[in-house]
Design an enzyme around this catalytic site. Structure first.
Site, PDB file in Angstrom:
ATOM      1  CG  ASP A 123       3.955   0.838  -0.291  1.00 29.30           C
ATOM      2  OD1 ASP A 123       3.508   0.678   0.857  1.00 29.30           O
ATOM      3  OD2 ASP A 123       3.662   1.820  -1.010  1.00 29.30           O
ATOM      4  CE  LYS A 156       1.099   0.381   6.674  1.00 28.51           C
ATOM      5  NZ  LYS A 156       1.631   0.982   5.432  1.00 28.51           N
ATOM      6  CD  GLU A 177       4.602   3.310   5.068  1.00 26.65           C
ATOM      7  OE1 GLU A 177       4.055   4.405   5.317  1.00 26.65           O
ATOM      8  OE2 GLU A 177       4.038   2.215   5.256  1.00 26.65           O
ATOM      9  CG  ASP A 179       2.578   8.968   2.768  1.00 25.75           C
ATOM     10  OD1 ASP A 179       1.582   8.989   2.024  1.00 25.75           O
ATOM     11  OD2 ASP A 179       3.125   7.909   3.143  1.00 25.75           O
TER      12      ASP A 179
END
Ligand code: AMP
Length: 610
Positions: free
Chosen positions: A9, A71, A171, A193
């Site tokens: 992850d 990211k 994800e 999330d």
């Protein structure tokens, strides 16, 4: 020794690596100190490059460049990072079109994939040390809204870290796998999330082992840090003296850390004491008060959820379960709000910080060949196609196609003797090429010089399981070919994807009219060219003068209509001209006119397509 493929992850704030043990249990790999999370932080200083916890400690060191949240930059061009640049505290420069962080100590520039690679290498080393064997293959997760370029950049990061990336998975898909969904348990699942800084919501349809993302929505700037800030703001409001002290950044830091501590403590109790002697502050925060402070954020998150449900054309009653991901889903008020909104069971038994890595490990294990009971597929978030003559988009792979996918189509040329064709790869839902995203351009040369419409050029789109797109153009008689693998210098965030879809929807009618007009004009011009060529070639023996005049008049009329904007009229008059020339065409059977291939024509290299 057994081959082990790890699941990773690669997160905005934290990253983790996990694997599946022989006994079938999934385990997140700890570092030497027993910590599972690795901060996705890289620090550049005179004495070296640090990654993780030790890099994060350097955050206030003026001699060090501390890189975090890389990211958010992955797979984007320098221009596309403008908004991020304003909020990031480290320098970013334009390095050959890509954003890059200058490393003044080693005289180099670090691009987002290189920064990602440093984090990945740390995880790889951690896994190798823990498992006492080499680890060279991985599955890496990305947000569902990541486009091809962002996925490719993530893959590049893996390769730079010495990892063969067997697959990039979404994800939300990983979270579902961690709960064992997909092997026998089908349905529509919502993945909520909520992390420290971002909120992602996805609707995942799981049928017969196929995982399809039906819709995504969210907010790239909504998360736990906002709640901490809201708590601090409330304290400052009730205490003007503290407010003056908070001008200093270390006081603000202290308050924010305390706010986070209290926020977490309020998951287990209804009231928490705050005692900060250093700034002479003492108060009590109740759970009820804190809930009131975050209520606006609860509303914001739920409005994203409503939008995603609307996009997918579904209602909460269609949803079979809600999976909680991210540390902030431990916040009781959010749990309660989500449970009340859906009225469905919550999947929260797996640690929300670990669930994505654990699911990646499940997928990694499947790819290692040890289990054969699951097939994993995802879908393209936006349509993919090429530009054809007139500047219109010709879609080869529609959005929401399950990947891996392949599509082939035949195209041809527009100009006599054209030897080069320009392949312009597009992404998006709009009819006109200029309104879509340009992913790449390349030229197929060496096409035999033939009359327009004769060459047969096969264009193939191939998306592999990682979402990496390869476009190939091949001229069929000579076999000459050219191809491109989409490079990561273009990027989109999920807001862009959402906006693109919204735009396509709101422009649908006018786009349709423009498309009709452009297609009609292209068709008209092709027929006019062929007609004029034929008229030059034939004498009155084949074509009686009266017929010639009738044809010429119709050509003139059609040319005038083409100056207007009525696509249907252009089409009707083209058909009328076609009918008039029909007898002549039949007589010229062996000539190029009747050879015309009824495919779509590609633009000339560098030519104008309007
Ligand atoms: P992530 O980015 O997924 O690691 O999430 C980290 C965020 O979760 C941080 O903002 C934490 O403050 C928050 N968090 C962790 N535990 C709790 C908790 N029990 N209640 C509320 N927020 C939490």
């Amino acid at each position: 020794m057994n081959r082990i493929v790890v699941g990773i992850d690669l997160g905005t704030t934290h990253s983790l690596v996990a694997y599946r043990r022989e006994d079938g249990q999934v385990e997140v790999v700890p570092d030497r100190q027993g910590r599972l999370l690795l901060p996705s932080v890289v620090a550049l200083s005179k004495d070296g490059v640090r990654v993780g916890w030790s890099a994060r400690e350097k955050v206030n060191d003026p001699e060090t460049t501390v890189i975090y949240a890389a990211k958010r930059l992955m797979g984007r061009s320098f221009e596309e990072t403008e908004a991020e640049r304003r909020s990031l505290t480290y320098p970013l420069v334009d390095h050959k079109g890509s954003p890059a962080v200058p490393d003044p100590f080693r005289n180099r520039f670090l691009t987002p994939p290189e920064i990602g690679a440093l984090v990945l290498r740390d995880l790889k080393n951690r896994a190798e040390e823990f498992l006492s064997q080499e680890v060279s293959e991985a599955v890496i997760t990305v947000p569902a809204y990541f486009n091809d370029a962002q996925r490719q950049a993530t893959k590049d990061a893996g390769a730079l870290a010495g990892l063969k990336v067997l697959r990039i998975i979404n994800e939300p898909t990983a979270a579902a796998l961690a709960y064992g969904l997909g092997s026998g348990k089908d349905g529509l699942f919502a993945i909520f999330d909520l992390g420290g800084g971002t909120f992602d919501f996805s609707l995942l349809d799981i049928r017969k082992g196929i995982f399809e993302v039906r819709a995504t929505n969210g907010d790239t700037h909504l998360g736990g840090e906002d709640f901490d800030r809201a708590i601090v703001a409330a304290w400052l409001e009730e205490n003007p003296k503290l407010s003056a002290l908070a001008e200093r950044s270390e006081v603000r830091d202290l308050l924010r850390k305390e706010a986070e501590r209290v926020k977490i403590a309020l998951s287990h109790k209804t009231e928490a004491e705050v005692v900060l002697p250093a700034v002479g502050f003492r108060t009590t925060l109740t759970r009820a008060r804190m809930n009131a402070l975050v209520e606006p954020y609860v509303d914001r998150a739920l409005s994203c959820v409503r939008a995603a449900l609307a996009d997918a054309g579904t209602a909460t009653s269609d949803v079979d379960g809600v999976i909680l991901v991210g540390g902030s889903t431990r916040f009781l008020r959010f749990k309660e709000a989500v449970a009340a909104f859906f009225g469905k069971p919550l999947f929260d038994s797996v640690d929300p910080d670990l669930v994505v890595a654990e699911g990646a490990a499940v997928q990694a294990d499947i790819l290692s060949g040890r289990r054969k009971d699951l097939l994993l597929l995802d879908v393209t978030p936006l349509s993919l196609g090429i530009e054809t003559i007139g500047g219109v988009t010709s879609t080869l792979i529609p959005r929401n196609t399950t990947i891996p996918a392949q599509a082939k189509e035949l195209f041809t040329t527009y100009v006599d003797g054209q030897t080069n064709v320009d392949i312009h790869v597009l992404q998006g839902e709009r009819e006109m090429a200029k309104d879509n995203r340009s992913l790449a351009r390349f030229t197929l040369s060496g096409v035999p010089p033939l009359p327009a419409g004769t060459p047969r050029i096969e264009v193939t789109f191939q998306i592999d399981a990682n979402g990496i797109l390869e476009v190939t153009a091949r001229e069929q008689t000579t076999g000459t070919m050219s191809n491109v693998v989409i490079q990561p210098s273009y990027g989109l965030d999920k807001d862009d994807v959402r906006n693109l879809l919204k735009e396509a929807f709101s422009h649908a009618q006018e786009d349709f009219a423009t498309r009709l007009l452009v297609d009609a004009k292209t068709e008209a011009q092709t027929v006019i060219n062929a007609t004029e060529r034929a008229l030059e070639r034939v004498g009155s023996d084949i074509l009686p003068d009266a017929d010639r005049v009738a044809i010429q008049n119709q050509v003139k009329l059609l040319k005038t209509t083409m100056e207007g904007t009525d696509g249907r009229k252009v089409r009707d008059e083209t058909q009328a001209l076609d009918r008039l020339t029909q007898p002549l065409a039949e007589r010229l059977m062996n000539q190029s006119l009747s050879n015309a291939l009824s495919g779509m024509a590609l633009p000339q290299e560098g030519g104008s397509h309007a």
